[in-house]
Motif scaffolding. Structure first.
Motif, PDB file in Angstrom:
ATOM      1  N   GLY A  40       9.910  20.471   6.107  1.00 57.71           N
ATOM      2  CA  GLY A  40      10.218  19.336   5.263  1.00 57.71           C
ATOM      3  C   GLY A  40      10.511  18.092   6.074  1.00 57.71           C
ATOM      4  O   GLY A  40      10.335  18.054   7.294  1.00 57.71           O
ATOM      5  N   PHE A  41      10.965  17.054   5.374  1.00 57.92           N
ATOM      6  CA  PHE A  41      11.248  15.778   6.020  1.00 57.92           C
ATOM      7  C   PHE A  41      12.513  15.175   5.424  1.00 57.92           C
ATOM      8  O   PHE A  41      13.040  15.657   4.409  1.00 57.92           O
ATOM      9  N   ALA A  42      12.997  14.125   6.065  1.00 58.03           N
ATOM     10  CA  ALA A  42      14.272  13.519   5.694  1.00 58.03           C
ATOM     11  C   ALA A  42      14.114  12.023   5.509  1.00 58.03           C
ATOM     12  O   ALA A  42      13.314  11.377   6.197  1.00 58.03           O
ATOM     13  N   LEU A  43      14.904  11.475   4.603  1.00 56.76           N
ATOM     14  CA  LEU A  43      15.045  10.030   4.463  1.00 56.76           C
ATOM     15  C   LEU A  43      16.387   9.626   5.056  1.00 56.76           C
ATOM     16  O   LEU A  43      17.409  10.275   4.806  1.00 56.76           O
ATOM     17  N   SER A  44      16.387   8.548   5.798  1.00 53.17           N
ATOM     18  CA  SER A  44      17.605   8.115   6.479  1.00 53.17           C
ATOM     19  C   SER A  44      18.498   7.303   5.553  1.00 53.17           C
ATOM     20  O   SER A  44      18.128   6.938   4.428  1.00 53.17           O
ATOM     21  N   LEU A  45      19.697   6.971   6.053  1.00 59.92           N
ATOM     22  CA  LEU A  45      20.605   6.099   5.319  1.00 59.92           C
ATOM     23  C   LEU A  45      19.968   4.732   5.101  1.00 59.92           C
ATOM     24  O   LEU A  45      20.240   4.058   4.105  1.00 59.92           O
ATOM     25  N   GLU A  46      19.102   4.318   6.029  1.00 56.95           N
ATOM     26  CA  GLU A  46      18.433   3.027   5.897  1.00 56.95           C
ATOM     27  C   GLU A  46      17.536   2.984   4.665  1.00 56.95           C
ATOM     28  O   GLU A  46      17.387   1.928   4.036  1.00 56.95           O
ATOM     29  N   ALA A  47      16.941   4.139   4.293  1.00 56.94           N
ATOM     30  CA  ALA A  47      16.110   4.181   3.088  1.00 56.94           C
ATOM     31  C   ALA A  47      16.960   3.847   1.861  1.00 56.94           C
ATOM     32  O   ALA A  47      16.535   3.099   0.973  1.00 56.94           O
ATOM     33  N   TYR A  48      18.154   4.423   1.795  1.00 57.18           N
ATOM     34  CA  TYR A  48      19.092   4.118   0.698  1.00 57.18           C
ATOM     35  C   TYR A  48      19.415   2.631   0.676  1.00 57.18           C
ATOM     36  O   TYR A  48      19.395   1.985  -0.383  1.00 57.18           O
ATOM     37  N   GLN A  49      19.717   2.068   1.850  1.00 56.90           N
ATOM     38  CA  GLN A  49      20.076   0.653   1.924  1.00 56.90           C
ATOM     39  C   GLN A  49      18.919  -0.234   1.478  1.00 56.90           C
ATOM     40  O   GLN A  49      19.106  -1.216   0.743  1.00 56.90           O
ATOM     41  N   VAL A 181      18.599  12.038   2.602  1.00 60.48           N
ATOM     42  CA  VAL A 181      18.018  12.966   1.628  1.00 60.48           C
ATOM     43  C   VAL A 181      17.071  13.903   2.366  1.00 60.48           C
ATOM     44  O   VAL A 181      16.244  13.448   3.163  1.00 60.48           O
ATOM     45  N   ALA A 182      17.197  15.203   2.101  1.00 57.35           N
ATOM     46  CA  ALA A 182      16.277  16.204   2.658  1.00 57.35           C
ATOM     47  C   ALA A 182      15.293  16.624   1.577  1.00 57.35           C
ATOM     48  O   ALA A 182      15.704  16.929   0.451  1.00 57.35           O
ATOM     49  N   ILE A 183      14.016  16.638   1.926  1.00 60.24           N
ATOM     50  CA  ILE A 183      12.971  17.142   1.037  1.00 60.24           C
ATOM     51  C   ILE A 183      12.344  18.327   1.752  1.00 60.24           C
ATOM     52  O   ILE A 183      11.646  18.158   2.758  1.00 60.24           O
ATOM     53  N   LEU A 184      12.624  19.546   1.282  1.00 60.15           N
ATOM     54  CA  LEU A 184      12.158  20.742   1.986  1.00 60.15           C
ATOM     55  C   LEU A 184      11.570  21.752   1.014  1.00 60.15           C
ATOM     56  O   LEU A 184      11.964  21.825  -0.150  1.00 60.15           O
TER      57      LEU A 184
END
Length: 355
Positions: A40-49, A181-184
């Motif tokens: 899977g992959f992850a979204l960072s805190l920057e994506a939220y911002q 966020v983790a998408i797995l």
């Protein structure tokens, strides 16, 4: 800001907690350690911002919070009011087009990697600081549009009642820097649960305590059922199994999950064989050795895979131990509280808050 806000697990490690949150950083570290982790992959805190800023939500939420004046939000009623308004506001926003396109592109890559047209995934929150059970997770999400939708739902959960109450009580700003966020890939769980590489009540570091049940592990993690409890001696391999009646299990439906009855013939049967217990205990010991500290591990046995390769880990957390063991009186008080506010045994019992 770095500009990059999406990372595959093999790009991450334990040093990236501030980038993607604890859960995602640990998934990356386990991937690097060659532990069987769902891809899977992850979204960072920057994506939220970026989402909050580019959709105008930062300004809109700030303006809404002004109605509570200088004293700010107080009391459960206002927590509920603010949560309802802000979550609905967030969930009505569209993901910025370039962000949605990149998420969908990487979801399709995950589908290709898994050999499926539309792979079912878990969309999990990943906080950079310990706020146990605060943010939300969505399971068995299928299709690129639903993945984007549920990422926004995870972000919206930063304004659920528990999260708002926590920030108010800790005197933290209501607007936060964000969560990862983790998408797995979802694992088709035959059985699942948690494992502590130290006994969670006696703090005996020669014991591994495993809690498990049929189906997905959410019912164990949330404390919704009484799981089987298995104690393994690290030195001798001796296994002590306490089997509880398992009346309910969490399973897939076409999309999402549901709680259903366990078939009668399985309700009083151990959810793990002794061979599976042995494999899980050995893996738990190796994870503890790798991290150098006792671990709280979430595990799953996949129902579709070869039995020799069907054990996956979906989370591990450090356990911090207090210097003194609890007195008998303290243990009795805790047991009484657990009857009133049931939950699973967790490291928080003896000093660790989990992500």
């Amino acid at each position: 800001m770095t500009g990059k806000w999406l990372y595959w697990f093999d790009e991450l490690g334990i040093g990236d907690i501030e980038l993607v949150g604890k859960k995602c950083a640990n998934l990356g570290e386990m991937t690097k350690a060659k532990v069987s982790v769902p891809p899977g992959f992850a979204l960072s805190l920057e994506a939220y911002q970026r989402f909050m800023n580019e959709t105008g939500l930062t300004e809109e939420v700030t303006e809404f919070l002004k109605r509570y004046g200088d004293e700010g939000i107080k009391g459960y009623g206002q927590f509920m009011e603010a949560s309802r308004f802000v979550r609905e506001l967030i969930e009505t926003k569209e993901m910025p087009a370039d962000m949605a396109a990149l998420i969908k592109e990487n979801y399709r890559k995950l589908c290709t990697q898994c050999g499926l047209e539309d792979v079912a995934v878990a969309v999990r929150s990943s906080g950079p600081v310990s706020m146990p059970g605060t943010f939300e997770t969505y399971l068995n999400i299928i299709g690129e549009d639903d993945v984007v939708k549920h990422i926004i739902k995870v972000w919206a959960s930063t304004f659920n009642v528990q999260a708002i109450g926590h920030r108010v009580n800790q005197h933290h700003p209501l607007l936060i820097d964000g969560i990862g966020v983790a998408i797995l890939k979802m694992v088709k769980a035959k059985t699942a649960g948690v494992a502590f590489t130290m006994h969670p009540t006696t703090m005996d570091d020669t014991k591994i305590v495993i809690e498990g049940t049929w189906g997905l592990g959410e019912s164990v993690v949330s404390g919704a059922i009484s799981p089987d409890r298995i104690v393994v001696d690290k030195n001798t391999g001796e296994i002590d199994m306490h089997i509880n009646p398992k009346l309910k299990q969490v399973v897939y439906q076409e999309k999402g999950t549901q709680m259903v009855d366990v078939p009668l013939e399985l309700q009083n049967v151990p959810c793990l064989t002794k061979e599976e217990v042995g494999r899980l205990a050995e893996l738990a010991k190796s994870i503890e050795k790798y991290y150098g500290v006792a671990q709280d591990i979430e595990w799953v046995f996949d129902d579709d895979m070869d039995p020799a390769q069907n054990l996956f880990l979906v989370q591990t957390r450090n356990i911090s131990v207090v210097k003194e063991k609890k007195t008998d009186a303290e243990k009795i008080v805790e047991l009484m509280l657990l009857r009133v506010f049931p939950r699973r045994s967790t490291p928080k019992t003896f000093g660790e808050k989990t992500p």
